[in-house]
Structure formats: structure tokens, C-alpha cells
Motif scaffolding. Sequence first.
Motif, mmCIF file in Angstrom:
data_model
loop_
_atom_site.group_PDB
_atom_site.id
_atom_site.type_symbol
_atom_site.label_atom_id
_atom_site.label_comp_id
_atom_site.label_asym_id
_atom_site.label_seq_id
_atom_site.Cartn_x
_atom_site.Cartn_y
_atom_site.Cartn_z
ATOM 1 N N LEU A 32 -9.338 15.592 3.618
ATOM 2 C CA LEU A 32 -10.240 14.158 3.247
ATOM 3 C C LEU A 32 -9.088 12.965 2.300
ATOM 4 O O LEU A 32 -9.105 11.886 2.235
ATOM 5 C CB LEU A 32 -11.318 13.974 2.523
ATOM 6 N N ALA A 33 -8.656 13.640 0.952
ATOM 7 C CA ALA A 33 -7.771 12.513 -0.153
ATOM 8 C C ALA A 33 -6.699 12.502 0.157
ATOM 9 O O ALA A 33 -6.761 11.215 -0.156
ATOM 10 C CB ALA A 33 -7.509 14.095 -1.049
ATOM 11 N N MET A 34 -6.005 13.220 1.368
ATOM 12 C CA MET A 34 -5.081 12.739 1.835
ATOM 13 C C MET A 34 -5.035 11.570 2.972
ATOM 14 O O MET A 34 -4.220 10.251 3.199
ATOM 15 C CB MET A 34 -4.242 14.245 2.808
ATOM 16 N N CYS A 35 -6.245 12.159 4.071
ATOM 17 C CA CYS A 35 -6.947 10.583 5.205
ATOM 18 C C CYS A 35 -7.026 9.464 4.144
ATOM 19 O O CYS A 35 -6.541 7.903 4.589
ATOM 20 C CB CYS A 35 -7.874 11.097 5.430
ATOM 21 N N ARG A 36 -8.255 9.994 3.008
ATOM 22 C CA ARG A 36 -8.219 8.740 1.755
ATOM 23 C C ARG A 36 -7.203 7.616 1.501
ATOM 24 O O ARG A 36 -7.605 6.603 1.596
ATOM 25 C CB ARG A 36 -9.506 9.028 1.101
ATOM 26 N N SER A 37 -6.075 8.183 1.391
ATOM 27 C CA SER A 37 -4.992 7.796 -0.243
ATOM 28 C C SER A 37 -3.907 6.986 1.409
ATOM 29 O O SER A 37 -3.104 6.477 0.700
ATOM 30 C CB SER A 37 -4.506 8.398 -0.578
ATOM 31 N N ASP A 38 -3.850 7.514 2.218
ATOM 32 C CA ASP A 38 -3.506 6.964 3.734
ATOM 33 C C ASP A 38 -3.736 7.210 4.893
ATOM 34 O O ASP A 38 -3.558 8.110 5.494
ATOM 35 C CB ASP A 38 -2.266 8.196 3.384
ATOM 36 N N ILE A 39 -3.939 5.712 5.253
ATOM 37 C CA ILE A 39 -4.817 5.102 6.431
ATOM 38 C C ILE A 39 -3.958 6.193 7.767
ATOM 39 O O ILE A 39 -3.888 5.850 9.017
ATOM 40 C CB ILE A 39 -4.747 3.529 6.331
ATOM 41 N N MET A 40 -2.714 5.530 7.589
ATOM 42 C CA MET A 40 -1.370 5.737 8.950
ATOM 43 C C MET A 40 -0.982 7.598 8.525
ATOM 44 O O MET A 40 -0.945 7.517 9.896
ATOM 45 C CB MET A 40 0.058 4.851 8.598
ATOM 46 N N PHE A 41 -1.459 7.890 7.685
ATOM 47 C CA PHE A 41 -1.580 9.719 8.331
ATOM 48 C C PHE A 41 -2.916 9.949 8.663
ATOM 49 O O PHE A 41 -2.552 10.677 9.682
ATOM 50 C CB PHE A 41 -1.861 10.608 6.419
ATOM 51 N N TYR A 42 -3.904 8.940 7.756
ATOM 52 C CA TYR A 42 -5.238 9.616 9.073
ATOM 53 C C TYR A 42 -5.203 9.662 10.440
ATOM 54 O O TYR A 42 -5.034 9.745 11.227
ATOM 55 C CB TYR A 42 -6.335 8.366 8.668
ATOM 56 N N MET A 46 0.457 -1.841 -0.463
ATOM 57 C CA MET A 46 -0.157 0.163 -0.066
ATOM 58 C C MET A 46 1.201 1.074 0.136
ATOM 59 O O MET A 46 1.339 1.625 0.993
ATOM 60 C CB MET A 46 -0.811 -0.275 1.311
ATOM 61 N N ASN A 47 0.606 1.840 -1.019
ATOM 62 C CA ASN A 47 1.414 3.381 -0.881
ATOM 63 C C ASN A 47 0.713 4.730 0.822
ATOM 64 O O ASN A 47 -0.570 4.425 0.966
ATOM 65 C CB ASN A 47 0.600 4.228 -2.332
ATOM 66 N N LEU A 48 2.088 4.858 1.086
ATOM 67 C CA LEU A 48 1.558 5.680 1.908
ATOM 68 C C LEU A 48 2.248 7.202 2.011
ATOM 69 O O LEU A 48 3.369 7.085 3.538
ATOM 70 C CB LEU A 48 2.177 5.193 3.063
ATOM 71 N N PRO A 49 1.601 8.071 0.912
ATOM 72 C CA PRO A 49 2.574 9.744 0.588
ATOM 73 C C PRO A 49 2.330 10.205 1.479
ATOM 74 O O PRO A 49 3.343 11.191 1.268
ATOM 75 C CB PRO A 49 1.748 9.517 -0.676
ATOM 76 N N TYR A 50 1.437 10.555 2.621
ATOM 77 C CA TYR A 50 1.507 11.066 3.699
ATOM 78 C C TYR A 50 2.691 11.078 5.123
ATOM 79 O O TYR A 50 2.570 12.063 5.675
ATOM 80 C CB TYR A 50 0.960 11.676 3.870
ATOM 81 N N ALA A 51 2.165 9.638 5.287
ATOM 82 C CA ALA A 51 2.940 8.989 6.441
ATOM 83 C C ALA A 51 4.089 9.800 7.541
ATOM 84 O O ALA A 51 4.108 10.301 8.506
ATOM 85 C CB ALA A 51 2.692 7.703 6.857
ATOM 86 N N HIS A 52 5.373 10.651 6.454
ATOM 87 C CA HIS A 52 5.949 10.318 6.926
ATOM 88 C C HIS A 52 5.973 12.069 6.785
ATOM 89 O O HIS A 52 6.993 12.345 7.913
ATOM 90 C CB HIS A 52 7.557 10.608 5.391
ATOM 91 N N LEU A 53 4.905 12.688 6.473
ATOM 92 C CA LEU A 53 4.640 13.838 7.826
ATOM 93 C C LEU A 53 4.408 14.169 8.954
ATOM 94 O O LEU A 53 4.659 14.860 9.630
ATOM 95 C CB LEU A 53 3.654 14.457 6.882
ATOM 96 N N VAL A 54 3.559 12.940 9.066
ATOM 97 C CA VAL A 54 3.280 13.340 10.566
ATOM 98 C C VAL A 54 4.355 13.133 12.040
ATOM 99 O O VAL A 54 5.009 11.593 11.761
ATOM 100 C CB VAL A 54 1.906 12.020 10.041
ATOM 101 N N PRO A 55 4.757 13.886 13.005
ATOM 102 C CA PRO A 55 5.334 13.710 14.366
ATOM 103 C C PRO A 55 5.400 12.758 14.579
ATOM 104 O O PRO A 55 3.785 13.010 15.174
ATOM 105 C CB PRO A 55 5.462 14.867 14.449
ATOM 106 N N LYS A 56 5.956 11.631 15.129
ATOM 107 C CA LYS A 56 5.517 10.647 16.061
ATOM 108 C C LYS A 56 5.457 10.655 17.571
ATOM 109 O O LYS A 56 5.163 10.101 18.545
ATOM 110 C CB LYS A 56 5.552 9.509 16.046
#
Length: 120
Positions: A38-48, A1-11
Motif C-alpha cells: 500500500l505504501a509503495m502504491c501510495r508513493s508511486d502511481i506508475m508502480f500502482y 513526481m518521485n517514482l521510486p518503484y516503477a522501475h521494478l515492474v516489467p512491462k
Amino acid sequence: MNLPYAHLVPKEMEANLKFRQDIIAFGNQGTKEKNTLLAMCRSDIMFYINTFCWTYDPRLKVSTVPFLTYPYQDDAILKIIESVDVGSDLLIAKSRDMGASWLILTAFEWLWRFKHGQSF
């Protein structure tokens, strides 16, 4: 699964809380920004999950905390999603305090919210 935005989120907790505030402020700017999120969340569960989901632990002083996944939880969530996508069973060896119940519930909630026609 492609995760295009997860790297943006600090943990890290404080940085993540600030990020969440900034994301909510961005989404409140207007319809275009809300639709972008919404589009970012739809395409990247880890970002969501790491941006918008919360979990509950009654043992903590503040019992509702941001859901910040660990790498093993990221892998488990992706396996859950894949299992639902292909319609196969998935066995999860569950021990206490590993977050398996939260992982399953959150994965199902994401699928229900963003992927139409799901059956669990």
C-alpha cells in the motif's frame, strides 16, 4: 513526481503477469507485507498502475488485460496528477486508441484512493 518503484515492474506481458502473481502472493503473507505494498502504491502511481490496474478492450480475444503504460502515457499521467495538485486546467488532445480516457480515470482513481480530500 518521485517514482521510486516503477522501475521494478516489467512491462512485457508475460513477465508482468508473473510479477503481479508474485506481488499478490507477497501481499497475502501478512499485514506488514500488505502495508508495504500500500505504501509503495501510495508513493508511486506508475508502480500502482502497472502492477494492479487492468484495462478493457472488447476487440481482443481476452478483453481484460493488464494496464501496461507506454512512456507517453507515463508523461500524461504525471501531467494529470500535477494539474490536479496545483488546481489548474489541463487540455488533452485525444485521439482513439491512445488510452486518454483510461489515463484520466486511473489517475483520478489513484488520487481518490491514496490522496485524501481530492476534488475533481
